[in-house]
Design an enzyme around this catalytic site. Structure first.
Site, short mmCIF file in Angstrom:
data_model
loop_
_atom_site.label_atom_id
_atom_site.label_comp_id
_atom_site.label_asym_id
_atom_site.label_seq_id
_atom_site.Cartn_x
_atom_site.Cartn_y
_atom_site.Cartn_z
N SER A 142 -54.23 25.56 74.17
CA SER A 142 -55.47 26.19 73.71
C SER A 142 -56.46 25.11 73.37
CB SER A 142 -55.19 27.05 72.47
OG SER A 142 -56.38 27.47 71.85
N TYR A 155 -52.16 28.92 63.79
CA TYR A 155 -52.19 28.93 65.26
C TYR A 155 -52.64 27.58 65.79
CZ TYR A 155 -53.51 30.27 70.01
OH TYR A 155 -53.64 30.35 71.38
#
Length: 275
Positions: A142, A155
């Protein structure tokens, strides 16, 4: 992307492939000539996806947080398809909200899936590839591997951890014939990201990520950020004084605490993480 002949007969494994980004990776790979094994905790969903996408696809039960499940999955895939050429670590989960409201179950799930699941896949598959002298492991990380939006602290930590792990393993595998790649997309239009904001970057589609995977196979590179301008931008900001960097980051990186407060992510977060 390479020509279709380059992918013909290639055996690819996609974790978390029943829906979203994983499904699109499987679809584009199959269209390019790969034989694809879709692994997912939702075994029925994996099989449905394989049936819908057609010949050369098979669906399997896979829980990336469980060693036995992963080993059994790999045994079945190699028995059905033969040696694995490409492993795509795609399975991932995300809880969004204030750091002090994050349930312990969500924290544990993100670490178990996003970090330990990737480590487990690499540890089990890379030695088999190295023994053959060829293979490619691609991890869907990501942009949060380089950034840390408010509301996605844990996250982002998992994605930072994954990039650090892959950096070390890549050097250990140097000269083995095994390629390591990380795809770092901004916000992608999937259930995982539903209700989150995109900030200065455009909303990506799962097809954008799938294309980046095939491009990385055709022309191996370690890190691919999408959109492409994000990488140089982040690198450039890293040279600025902290106060200026903070100001620019607040303008460009979305505050997901605010975004999550305005969206209902409860169904996804309960299903994905029990939280």
């Amino acid at each position: 992307m390479g020509n279709k002949q380059q992918f013909d007969g290639m055996v690819m494994v996609v974790t978390g492939g029943a829906a979203g980004i994983g499904r699109q990776i499987a679809e584009q790979a199959a269209w390019s000539g790969c034989r694809v094994a879709i692994g997912d905790r939702d075994a029925d969903g994996a099989q449905r996806t394989a049936d819908e996408l057609g010949a050369g696809m098979r669906g399997y039960s896979l829980d990336v947080t469980d060693e036995t499940s992963y080993r059994e999955f790999l045994d079945k895939v190699t028995a059905d398809f033969g040696p694995i050429d490409v492993l795509v670590n795609n399975a991932g989960v995300m809880w969004v909200g204030p750091y002090n409201e994050e349930p312990e179950k969500a924290t544990e799930a993100m670490l178990a899936v996003n970090v330990l699941g990737v480590i487990r896949g690499v540890r089990l598959v890379a030695p088999m590839m190295a023994e053959r002298g060829v293979g490619h492991i691609i991890t869907i990380a990501s942009a949060a591997s380089k950034l840390a939006p408010p509301g996605e602290a844990t996250y982002a930590a998992t994605k930072h951890a994954v990039l650090g792990y892959l950096t070390g393993v890549r050097e250990e595998l140097r000269g083995s014939g095994v390629e390591i790649s990380a795809i770092l997309p901004a916000v992608v239009d999937t259930e995982l990201a539903r209700g989150t904001a995109t900030g200065a970057a455009k909303m990506l589609s799962p097809d954008d990520v799938a294309q980046a995977v095939l491009d990385a196979i055709a022309k191996p590179r370690f890190i691919t950020m999408i959109p492409g301008y994000v990488g140089p931008l982040v690198a450039g900001m890293g040279l600025l004084p902290q106060s200026i960097r903070d100001l620019l980051m607040r303008q460009m990186v979305p505050n997901q605490v605010k975004a999550a407060a305005e969206a209902d992510r409860s169904a996804y977060q309960k299903r994905a993480m029990g939280a």
